[in-house]
Every structure is written in C-alpha cells, then in structure tokens.
Scaffold this motif. Structure first.
Motif, PDB file in Angstrom:
ATOM      1  N   LEU A 227      25.180 -48.512 -42.513  1.00 56.96           N
ATOM      2  CA  LEU A 227      24.958 -49.782 -41.836  1.00 56.96           C
ATOM      3  C   LEU A 227      23.470 -49.995 -41.597  1.00 56.96           C
ATOM      4  CD1 LEU A 227      25.888 -52.265 -40.066  1.00 56.96           C
ATOM      5  CD2 LEU A 227      25.865 -50.674 -38.145  1.00 56.96           C
ATOM      6  N   SER A 228      22.968 -51.123 -42.033  1.00 60.81           N
ATOM      7  CA  SER A 228      21.601 -51.506 -41.704  1.00 60.81           C
ATOM      8  C   SER A 228      21.673 -52.221 -40.365  1.00 60.81           C
ATOM      9  CB  SER A 228      21.013 -52.427 -42.775  1.00 60.81           C
ATOM     10  OG  SER A 228      20.869 -51.738 -43.990  1.00 60.81           O
ATOM     11  N   ALA A 229      21.343 -51.503 -39.298  1.00 62.09           N
ATOM     12  CA  ALA A 229      21.443 -52.074 -37.960  1.00 62.09           C
ATOM     13  C   ALA A 229      20.531 -53.281 -37.819  1.00 62.09           C
ATOM     14  CB  ALA A 229      21.109 -51.016 -36.908  1.00 62.09           C
ATOM     15  N   TYR A 230      19.349 -53.186 -38.370  1.00 61.50           N
ATOM     16  CA  TYR A 230      18.459 -54.333 -38.445  1.00 61.50           C
ATOM     17  C   TYR A 230      17.405 -54.080 -39.510  1.00 61.50           C
ATOM     18  CZ  TYR A 230      15.200 -51.680 -35.435  1.00 61.50           C
ATOM     19  OH  TYR A 230      14.366 -50.722 -34.910  1.00 61.50           O
ATOM     20  N   ILE A 231      16.863 -55.174 -40.012  1.00 61.48           N
ATOM     21  CA  ILE A 231      15.763 -55.111 -40.974  1.00 61.48           C
ATOM     22  C   ILE A 231      14.662 -56.007 -40.435  1.00 61.48           C
ATOM     23  CG2 ILE A 231      14.987 -55.579 -43.317  1.00 61.48           C
ATOM     24  CD1 ILE A 231      17.898 -55.210 -44.231  1.00 61.48           C
ATOM     25  N   VAL A 232      13.475 -55.451 -40.338  1.00 64.10           N
ATOM     26  CA  VAL A 232      12.328 -56.227 -39.887  1.00 64.10           C
ATOM     27  C   VAL A 232      11.253 -56.204 -40.963  1.00 64.10           C
ATOM     28  CG1 VAL A 232      12.690 -55.907 -37.409  1.00 64.10           C
ATOM     29  CG2 VAL A 232      11.357 -54.222 -38.669  1.00 64.10           C
ATOM     30  N   GLU A 233      10.439 -57.243 -40.934  1.00 56.05           N
ATOM     31  CA  GLU A 233       9.250 -57.259 -41.775  1.00 56.05           C
ATOM     32  C   GLU A 233       8.073 -56.956 -40.878  1.00 56.05           C
ATOM     33  OE1 GLU A 233       6.866 -59.767 -45.170  1.00 56.05           O
ATOM     34  OE2 GLU A 233       8.768 -60.551 -44.410  1.00 56.05           O
ATOM     35  N   LYS A 234       7.213 -56.080 -41.353  1.00 58.80           N
ATOM     36  CA  LYS A 234       6.028 -55.700 -40.595  1.00 58.80           C
ATOM     37  C   LYS A 234       4.862 -56.586 -41.035  1.00 58.80           C
ATOM     38  CE  LYS A 234       7.288 -50.789 -40.488  1.00 58.80           C
ATOM     39  NZ  LYS A 234       6.734 -49.445 -40.743  1.00 58.80           N
ATOM     40  N   SER A 235       4.066 -57.002 -40.082  1.00 56.18           N
ATOM     41  CA  SER A 235       2.878 -57.782 -40.429  1.00 56.18           C
ATOM     42  C   SER A 235       1.691 -56.837 -40.572  1.00 56.18           C
ATOM     43  CB  SER A 235       2.585 -58.818 -39.351  1.00 56.18           C
ATOM     44  OG  SER A 235       2.258 -58.174 -38.134  1.00 56.18           O
ATOM     45  N   ARG A 236       0.732 -57.251 -41.377  1.00 58.19           N
ATOM     46  CA  ARG A 236      -0.493 -56.464 -41.553  1.00 58.19           C
ATOM     47  C   ARG A 236      -1.228 -56.434 -40.213  1.00 58.19           C
ATOM     48  NH1 ARG A 236      -3.317 -55.182 -46.219  1.00 58.19           N
ATOM     49  NH2 ARG A 236      -1.999 -56.601 -47.386  1.00 58.19           N
ATOM     50  N   PRO A 237      -1.599 -55.249 -39.719  1.00 57.60           N
ATOM     51  CA  PRO A 237      -2.321 -55.179 -38.438  1.00 57.60           C
ATOM     52  C   PRO A 237      -3.658 -55.910 -38.503  1.00 57.60           C
ATOM     53  CG  PRO A 237      -1.664 -52.991 -39.184  1.00 57.60           C
ATOM     54  CD  PRO A 237      -1.388 -53.933 -40.301  1.00 57.60           C
ATOM     55  N   THR A 238      -4.056 -56.479 -37.399  1.00 56.13           N
ATOM     56  CA  THR A 238      -5.311 -57.223 -37.362  1.00 56.13           C
ATOM     57  C   THR A 238      -6.510 -56.327 -37.626  1.00 56.13           C
ATOM     58  OG1 THR A 238      -5.348 -56.930 -34.966  1.00 56.13           O
ATOM     59  CG2 THR A 238      -4.465 -59.011 -35.805  1.00 56.13           C
ATOM     60  N   ARG A 239      -6.406 -55.055 -37.270  1.00 58.76           N
ATOM     61  CA  ARG A 239      -7.539 -54.154 -37.499  1.00 58.76           C
ATOM     62  C   ARG A 239      -7.505 -53.495 -38.872  1.00 58.76           C
ATOM     63  NH1 ARG A 239      -5.703 -50.622 -32.540  1.00 58.76           N
ATOM     64  NH2 ARG A 239      -3.558 -50.534 -33.157  1.00 58.76           N
ATOM     65  N   GLY A 240      -6.582 -53.934 -39.728  1.00 59.06           N
ATOM     66  CA  GLY A 240      -6.536 -53.445 -41.103  1.00 59.06           C
ATOM     67  C   GLY A 240      -5.989 -52.035 -41.207  1.00 59.06           C
ATOM     68  N   GLY A 241      -6.178 -51.434 -42.356  1.00 54.11           N
ATOM     69  CA  GLY A 241      -5.701 -50.078 -42.588  1.00 54.11           C
ATOM     70  C   GLY A 241      -4.443 -50.040 -43.428  1.00 54.11           C
ATOM     71  N   VAL A 242      -4.076 -48.840 -43.841  1.00 52.84           N
ATOM     72  CA  VAL A 242      -2.907 -48.672 -44.706  1.00 52.84           C
ATOM     73  C   VAL A 242      -1.615 -48.578 -43.918  1.00 52.84           C
ATOM     74  CG1 VAL A 242      -4.207 -47.596 -46.579  1.00 52.84           C
ATOM     75  CG2 VAL A 242      -3.194 -46.154 -44.816  1.00 52.84           C
ATOM     76  N   CYS A 243      -1.711 -48.315 -42.634  1.00 55.07           N
ATOM     77  CA  CYS A 243      -0.535 -48.087 -41.799  1.00 55.07           C
ATOM     78  C   CYS A 243      -0.166 -49.357 -41.036  1.00 55.07           C
ATOM     79  CB  CYS A 243      -0.835 -46.940 -40.834  1.00 55.07           C
ATOM     80  SG  CYS A 243       0.586 -46.470 -39.886  1.00 55.07           S
ATOM     81  N   TRP A 244       1.056 -49.829 -41.225  1.00 53.36           N
ATOM     82  CA  TRP A 244       1.517 -51.054 -40.587  1.00 53.36           C
ATOM     83  C   TRP A 244       2.533 -50.725 -39.490  1.00 53.36           C
ATOM     84  CZ3 TRP A 244       2.374 -55.497 -44.646  1.00 53.36           C
ATOM     85  CH2 TRP A 244       1.220 -55.651 -45.416  1.00 53.36           C
ATOM     86  N   ASN A 245       2.224 -49.805 -38.600  1.00 50.29           N
ATOM     87  CA  ASN A 245       3.122 -49.419 -37.516  1.00 50.29           C
ATOM     88  C   ASN A 245       2.817 -50.203 -36.251  1.00 50.29           C
ATOM     89  OD1 ASN A 245       3.283 -47.287 -39.479  1.00 50.29           O
ATOM     90  ND2 ASN A 245       4.410 -46.135 -37.968  1.00 50.29           N
ATOM     91  N   LEU A 246       3.796 -50.252 -35.348  1.00 46.88           N
ATOM     92  CA  LEU A 246       3.586 -50.913 -34.060  1.00 46.88           C
ATOM     93  C   LEU A 246       2.373 -50.343 -33.343  1.00 46.88           C
ATOM     94  CD1 LEU A 246       7.266 -51.136 -32.755  1.00 46.88           C
ATOM     95  CD2 LEU A 246       5.805 -53.061 -33.384  1.00 46.88           C
ATOM     96  N   HIS A 247       2.233 -49.016 -33.396  1.00 46.07           N
ATOM     97  CA  HIS A 247       1.122 -48.351 -32.709  1.00 46.07           C
ATOM     98  C   HIS A 247      -0.233 -48.720 -33.306  1.00 46.07           C
ATOM     99  CE1 HIS A 247       3.748 -45.873 -30.249  1.00 46.07           C
ATOM    100  NE2 HIS A 247       4.445 -45.606 -31.339  1.00 46.07           N
ATOM    101  N   GLN A 248      -0.223 -49.218 -34.526  1.00 49.96           N
ATOM    102  CA  GLN A 248      -1.474 -49.591 -35.188  1.00 49.96           C
ATOM    103  C   GLN A 248      -1.773 -51.084 -35.041  1.00 49.96           C
ATOM    104  OE1 GLN A 248      -3.324 -47.116 -36.422  1.00 49.96           O
ATOM    105  NE2 GLN A 248      -1.715 -45.683 -35.913  1.00 49.96           N
ATOM    106  N   GLY A 249      -0.943 -51.806 -34.288  1.00 48.28           N
ATOM    107  CA  GLY A 249      -1.184 -53.227 -34.062  1.00 48.28           C
ATOM    108  C   GLY A 249      -0.358 -54.163 -34.920  1.00 48.28           C
ATOM    109  N   SER A 250       0.584 -53.626 -35.689  1.00 48.40           N
ATOM    110  CA  SER A 250       1.460 -54.474 -36.494  1.00 48.40           C
ATOM    111  C   SER A 250       2.487 -55.141 -35.581  1.00 48.40           C
ATOM    112  CB  SER A 250       2.181 -53.613 -37.530  1.00 48.40           C
ATOM    113  OG  SER A 250       3.074 -54.389 -38.285  1.00 48.40           O
ATOM    114  N   GLU A 251       2.935 -56.303 -35.979  1.00 42.29           N
ATOM    115  CA  GLU A 251       4.047 -56.961 -35.291  1.00 42.29           C
ATOM    116  C   GLU A 251       5.240 -56.955 -36.233  1.00 42.29           C
ATOM    117  OE1 GLU A 251       3.019 -60.826 -33.898  1.00 42.29           O
ATOM    118  OE2 GLU A 251       1.273 -60.099 -32.788  1.00 42.29           O
ATOM    119  N   TRP A 252       6.437 -56.806 -35.674  1.00 41.41           N
ATOM    120  CA  TRP A 252       7.650 -56.759 -36.480  1.00 41.41           C
ATOM    121  C   TRP A 252       8.474 -57.996 -36.180  1.00 41.41           C
ATOM    122  CZ3 TRP A 252       9.776 -51.071 -36.271  1.00 41.41           C
ATOM    123  CH2 TRP A 252       8.772 -50.184 -36.687  1.00 41.41           C
ATOM    124  N   HIS A 253       8.994 -58.598 -37.247  1.00 39.24           N
ATOM    125  CA  HIS A 253       9.785 -59.816 -37.115  1.00 39.24           C
ATOM    126  C   HIS A 253      11.066 -59.668 -37.915  1.00 39.24           C
ATOM    127  CE1 HIS A 253       6.233 -61.728 -35.390  1.00 39.24           C
ATOM    128  NE2 HIS A 253       5.554 -61.148 -36.364  1.00 39.24           N
TER     129      HIS A 253
END
Length: 167
Positions: A77-103
């Motif tokens: 079961l896919s409980a949910y699927i989100v798309e991550k936005s590119r963090p404003t401070r850039g970088g290869v990591c698009w995690n919440l902790h890196q400033g990405s937003e999930w929608h």
C-alpha cells in the motif's frame, strides 16, 4: 544491492575508487549508509570533494533530477505519495531538513502515480521491508529511478499529518 539485483531502475552504484576512475570520474553522490534527514549527503566531483571510499558510505552516480518523490509504503500500500520541491538553498538533497517542501502528488498524466506505486512496492519487496519510505527521482527523459529506501523514514509531525487521510 538487492534493489539492483531485482532489476529495478537505480543510478549506478560505485563499489570502489578504481571503478570511478575507470569510468572517467563522473559526478557522484556520497551518502552515509546510516544517514538521517539528508545529513552527510554530498556531491563528489573529479576536482573537488574527492571521496575517500569508506565502508560506511554509499557512492551513487549523480544524475541531475528534474523531480523527486517519496512514496511512504506499508507493504504493498502506498500510504501517500508526495513530490519534493527543490530546496531554496540548493544542493543534491531534497529532504525536509534541507529546506524542501513536500506536496501531495495529484498528477495523473502518463500514469505517474501508478508507476511510482509499482516501483515503490517492488523496492520494498526486493529488500524485504514491511514499512519504508521510497525516494524516487525523475530524470530529464522522464525516467523514474529509485534513489533509496528508508528503513526508518522520519514519521514526525509533518509526515503524520499525511498518514491520517490514508486510513
């Protein structure tokens, strides 16, 4: 390694420095095997950030991603699927902790949600997990590639809000 052995699409994993040199020093992403929140993920290039090839890291071919997704899986079961936005401070990591937003991923064109669900389900099956967050990327040609499967996906307040509508 088990994801690759299952024939699932994933950026090439480099096992040693000799393989990287033989391939002409392509850009790599160095990830800690026991990472959390995107900490310790860095881009390694031929002339800067040359990796030291340590067992506690994973070295993966860097592919410039156009989009990134997370499918939170409970079994098949896919409980949910989100798309991550590119963090404003850039970088290869698009995690919440890196400033990405999930929608919430609402896009239905070209069966994108179904393709993500199928790959995420097959990924957990390949690594024998019952619960996990599967991160996928889309490259410039719209191919989906598995970046990683998180055995301890952060289920903090942000993610708990996403789980609630599932049940």
């Amino acid at each position: 390694q088990r994801i690759v052995q299952a024939g699932l699409p994933m950026p090439l994993l480099y096992k040693n420095k000799q393989q990287w040199i033989r391939d002409g020093y392509p850009d790599l992403v160095k990830k800690p095997r026991e990472g959390e929140g995107g900490r310790g993920i860095i881009l390694c290039q031929k002339d800067q950030n040359i990796p030291e090839w340590r067992f506690e890291n994973i070295y993966q071919l860097y592919i410039d991603k156009k989009r990134e997704f997370r499918s939170m899986q409970i079994g098949n079961l896919s409980a949910y699927i989100v798309e991550k936005s590119r963090p404003t401070r850039g970088g290869v990591c698009w995690n919440l902790h890196q400033g990405s937003e999930w929608h919430w991923l609402t896009e239905m064109k070209h069966g994108l949600k179904e393709r993500i669900k199928e790959l995420a389900t097959r990924t957990l099956l390949a690594i024998d997990y019952d619960l996990g967050g599967v991160d996928l990327m889309m490259d410039e040609e719209d191919n989906l590639l598995i970046l990683e499967a998180n055995s301890r996906p952060g289920i903090g307040p942000e993610n708990m809000k996403l789980f609630v509508p599932t049940f």
